[in-house]
Design a protein around this motif. Structure first.
Motif, PDB file in Angstrom:
ATOM      1  N   GLY A  25       0.827  -1.194   0.000  1.00  0.00           N
ATOM      2  CA  GLY A  25       0.000   0.000   0.000  1.00  0.00           C
ATOM      3  C   GLY A  25       0.861   1.243   0.000  1.00  0.00           C
ATOM      4  O   GLY A  25       2.090   1.161   0.070  1.00  0.00           O
ATOM      5  N   VAL A  26       0.214   2.396  -0.064  1.00  0.00           N
ATOM      6  CA  VAL A  26       0.967   3.651  -0.092  1.00  0.00           C
ATOM      7  C   VAL A  26       1.703   3.882   1.227  1.00  0.00           C
ATOM      8  O   VAL A  26       2.704   4.581   1.265  1.00  0.00           O
ATOM      9  CB  VAL A  26       0.059   4.849  -0.428  1.00  0.00           C
ATOM     10  CG1 VAL A  26      -0.449   4.735  -1.847  1.00  0.00           C
ATOM     11  CG2 VAL A  26      -1.081   4.964   0.558  1.00  0.00           C
ATOM     12  N   LYS A  27       1.224   3.297   2.300  1.00  0.00           N
ATOM     13  CA  LYS A  27       1.866   3.453   3.606  1.00  0.00           C
ATOM     14  C   LYS A  27       2.778   2.276   3.942  1.00  0.00           C
ATOM     15  O   LYS A  27       3.218   2.139   5.070  1.00  0.00           O
ATOM     16  CB  LYS A  27       0.809   3.608   4.696  1.00  0.00           C
ATOM     17  CG  LYS A  27      -0.007   4.870   4.564  1.00  0.00           C
ATOM     18  CD  LYS A  27      -0.970   5.003   5.705  1.00  0.00           C
ATOM     19  CE  LYS A  27      -1.764   6.291   5.601  1.00  0.00           C
ATOM     20  NZ  LYS A  27      -2.700   6.448   6.707  1.00  0.00           N
ATOM     21  N   GLY A  28       3.032   1.417   2.966  1.00  0.00           N
ATOM     22  CA  GLY A  28       3.889   0.260   3.201  1.00  0.00           C
ATOM     23  C   GLY A  28       3.112  -1.033   3.113  1.00  0.00           C
ATOM     24  O   GLY A  28       1.985  -1.077   2.634  1.00  0.00           O
ATOM     25  N   VAL A  29       3.706  -2.077   3.598  1.00  0.00           N
ATOM     26  CA  VAL A  29       3.104  -3.405   3.538  1.00  0.00           C
ATOM     27  C   VAL A  29       1.998  -3.524   4.575  1.00  0.00           C
ATOM     28  O   VAL A  29       2.165  -3.134   5.729  1.00  0.00           O
ATOM     29  CB  VAL A  29       4.176  -4.493   3.777  1.00  0.00           C
ATOM     30  CG1 VAL A  29       3.559  -5.865   3.875  1.00  0.00           C
ATOM     31  CG2 VAL A  29       5.222  -4.452   2.682  1.00  0.00           C
ATOM     32  N   MET A  30       0.879  -4.062   4.138  1.00  0.00           N
ATOM     33  CA  MET A  30      -0.248  -4.332   5.036  1.00  0.00           C
ATOM     34  C   MET A  30      -0.528  -5.834   4.971  1.00  0.00           C
ATOM     35  O   MET A  30      -0.272  -6.471   3.945  1.00  0.00           O
ATOM     36  CB  MET A  30      -1.492  -3.570   4.577  1.00  0.00           C
ATOM     37  CG  MET A  30      -1.299  -2.061   4.514  1.00  0.00           C
ATOM     38  SD  MET A  30      -1.087  -1.318   6.127  1.00  0.00           S
ATOM     39  CE  MET A  30      -2.698  -1.505   6.805  1.00  0.00           C
ATOM     40  N   HIS A  31      -1.044  -6.361   6.060  1.00  0.00           N
ATOM     41  CA  HIS A  31      -1.398  -7.780   6.092  1.00  0.00           C
ATOM     42  C   HIS A  31      -2.887  -7.930   6.334  1.00  0.00           C
ATOM     43  O   HIS A  31      -3.492  -7.151   7.079  1.00  0.00           O
ATOM     44  CB  HIS A  31      -0.632  -8.503   7.206  1.00  0.00           C
ATOM     45  CG  HIS A  31       0.828  -8.587   6.945  1.00  0.00           C
ATOM     46  ND1 HIS A  31       1.725  -7.658   7.423  1.00  0.00           N
ATOM     47  CD2 HIS A  31       1.566  -9.478   6.237  1.00  0.00           C
ATOM     48  CE1 HIS A  31       2.936  -7.985   7.035  1.00  0.00           C
ATOM     49  NE2 HIS A  31       2.869  -9.083   6.312  1.00  0.00           N
ATOM     50  N   SER A  32      -3.456  -8.943   5.704  1.00  0.00           N
ATOM     51  CA  SER A  32      -4.840  -9.320   5.985  1.00  0.00           C
ATOM     52  C   SER A  32      -4.851 -10.829   6.216  1.00  0.00           C
ATOM     53  O   SER A  32      -3.938 -11.546   5.803  1.00  0.00           O
ATOM     54  CB  SER A  32      -5.766  -8.935   4.830  1.00  0.00           C
ATOM     55  OG  SER A  32      -5.371  -9.592   3.648  1.00  0.00           O
ATOM     56  N   VAL A  33      -5.875 -11.304   6.904  1.00  0.00           N
ATOM     57  CA  VAL A  33      -5.931 -12.711   7.272  1.00  0.00           C
ATOM     58  C   VAL A  33      -7.300 -13.279   6.895  1.00  0.00           C
ATOM     59  O   VAL A  33      -8.323 -12.641   7.147  1.00  0.00           O
ATOM     60  CB  VAL A  33      -5.694 -12.899   8.793  1.00  0.00           C
ATOM     61  CG1 VAL A  33      -5.681 -14.375   9.162  1.00  0.00           C
ATOM     62  CG2 VAL A  33      -4.409 -12.217   9.235  1.00  0.00           C
ATOM     63  N   THR A  34      -7.293 -14.452   6.286  1.00  0.00           N
ATOM     64  CA  THR A  34      -8.533 -15.171   6.031  1.00  0.00           C
ATOM     65  C   THR A  34      -8.515 -16.460   6.843  1.00  0.00           C
ATOM     66  O   THR A  34      -7.457 -17.050   7.083  1.00  0.00           O
ATOM     67  CB  THR A  34      -8.702 -15.495   4.530  1.00  0.00           C
ATOM     68  OG1 THR A  34      -7.570 -16.237   4.072  1.00  0.00           O
ATOM     69  CG2 THR A  34      -8.851 -14.216   3.711  1.00  0.00           C
ATOM     70  N   PHE A  35      -9.684 -16.886   7.263  1.00  0.00           N
ATOM     71  CA  PHE A  35      -9.819 -18.087   8.083  1.00  0.00           C
ATOM     72  C   PHE A  35     -10.713 -19.080   7.357  1.00  0.00           C
ATOM     73  O   PHE A  35     -11.685 -18.693   6.713  1.00  0.00           O
ATOM     74  CB  PHE A  35     -10.431 -17.742   9.450  1.00  0.00           C
ATOM     75  CG  PHE A  35      -9.593 -16.764  10.231  1.00  0.00           C
ATOM     76  CD1 PHE A  35      -8.542 -17.214  11.005  1.00  0.00           C
ATOM     77  CD2 PHE A  35      -9.838 -15.402  10.165  1.00  0.00           C
ATOM     78  CE1 PHE A  35      -7.748 -16.315  11.706  1.00  0.00           C
ATOM     79  CE2 PHE A  35      -9.065 -14.499  10.860  1.00  0.00           C
ATOM     80  CZ  PHE A  35      -8.020 -14.960  11.634  1.00  0.00           C
ATOM     81  N   SER A  36     -10.375 -20.358   7.472  1.00  0.00           N
ATOM     82  CA  SER A  36     -11.191 -21.376   6.829  1.00  0.00           C
ATOM     83  C   SER A  36     -11.147 -22.673   7.621  1.00  0.00           C
ATOM     84  O   SER A  36     -10.275 -22.879   8.461  1.00  0.00           O
ATOM     85  CB  SER A  36     -10.726 -21.616   5.392  1.00  0.00           C
ATOM     86  OG  SER A  36      -9.384 -22.027   5.365  1.00  0.00           O
ATOM     87  N   ARG A  37     -12.133 -23.503   7.334  1.00  0.00           N
ATOM     88  CA  ARG A  37     -12.231 -24.838   7.944  1.00  0.00           C
ATOM     89  C   ARG A  37     -12.184 -25.843   6.805  1.00  0.00           C
ATOM     90  O   ARG A  37     -12.978 -25.766   5.854  1.00  0.00           O
ATOM     91  CB  ARG A  37     -13.529 -24.985   8.727  1.00  0.00           C
ATOM     92  CG  ARG A  37     -13.751 -26.367   9.323  1.00  0.00           C
ATOM     93  CD  ARG A  37     -15.086 -26.455  10.064  1.00  0.00           C
ATOM     94  NE  ARG A  37     -16.208 -25.986   9.290  1.00  0.00           N
ATOM     95  CZ  ARG A  37     -16.881 -26.706   8.386  1.00  0.00           C
ATOM     96  NH1 ARG A  37     -16.514 -27.945   8.121  1.00  0.00           N
ATOM     97  NH2 ARG A  37     -17.920 -26.195   7.746  1.00  0.00           N
ATOM     98  N   LEU A  38     -11.247 -26.758   6.859  1.00  0.00           N
ATOM     99  CA  LEU A  38     -11.115 -27.782   5.818  1.00  0.00           C
ATOM    100  C   LEU A  38     -12.065 -28.940   6.116  1.00  0.00           C
ATOM    101  O   LEU A  38     -12.273 -29.301   7.271  1.00  0.00           O
ATOM    102  CB  LEU A  38      -9.681 -28.287   5.764  1.00  0.00           C
ATOM    103  CG  LEU A  38      -8.622 -27.223   5.488  1.00  0.00           C
ATOM    104  CD1 LEU A  38      -7.229 -27.812   5.663  1.00  0.00           C
ATOM    105  CD2 LEU A  38      -8.792 -26.645   4.108  1.00  0.00           C
TER     106      LEU A  38
END
Length: 86
Positions: A25-38
């Motif tokens: 992003g313009v402010k640097g690296v951003m992280h997002s997280v997704t969750f799942s059940r196999l």
């Protein structure tokens, strides 16, 4: 064409999984997280995932969430400067 975008980090306890994604992003690296059940689809005999969680999944989901949070904070830590003493 299929995307080859892969998570930068993955945490898994049993069938509960957190995938950490990195976005520039313009402010640097951003992280997002997704969750799942196999789960294994009985009709196709193939592994699949769902974003729905049952009662028995919730404690593992909380643990995976906590570890994902810690990992993201650790990635941001080198970018932070220590407070200066006056």
């Amino acid at each position: 064409m299929m995307s080859t975008n892969k998570p930068v980090h993955e945490i898994r306890f049993g069938r509960i999984r957190a995938a950490v994604w990195e976005n520039a992003g313009v402010k640097g690296v951003m992280h997002s997280v997704t969750f799942s059940r196999l789960y294994k689809d009985e009709k196709t005999d193939q592994w699949a995932d769902s974003t729905s969680f049952g009662r028995d999944d919730l404690l593992l989901l909380a643990k995976v969430t906590d570890l994902a949070h810690t990992w993201v904070l650790e990635q941001q830590a080198p970018n932070r400067t220590a407070p200066t003493e006056e």
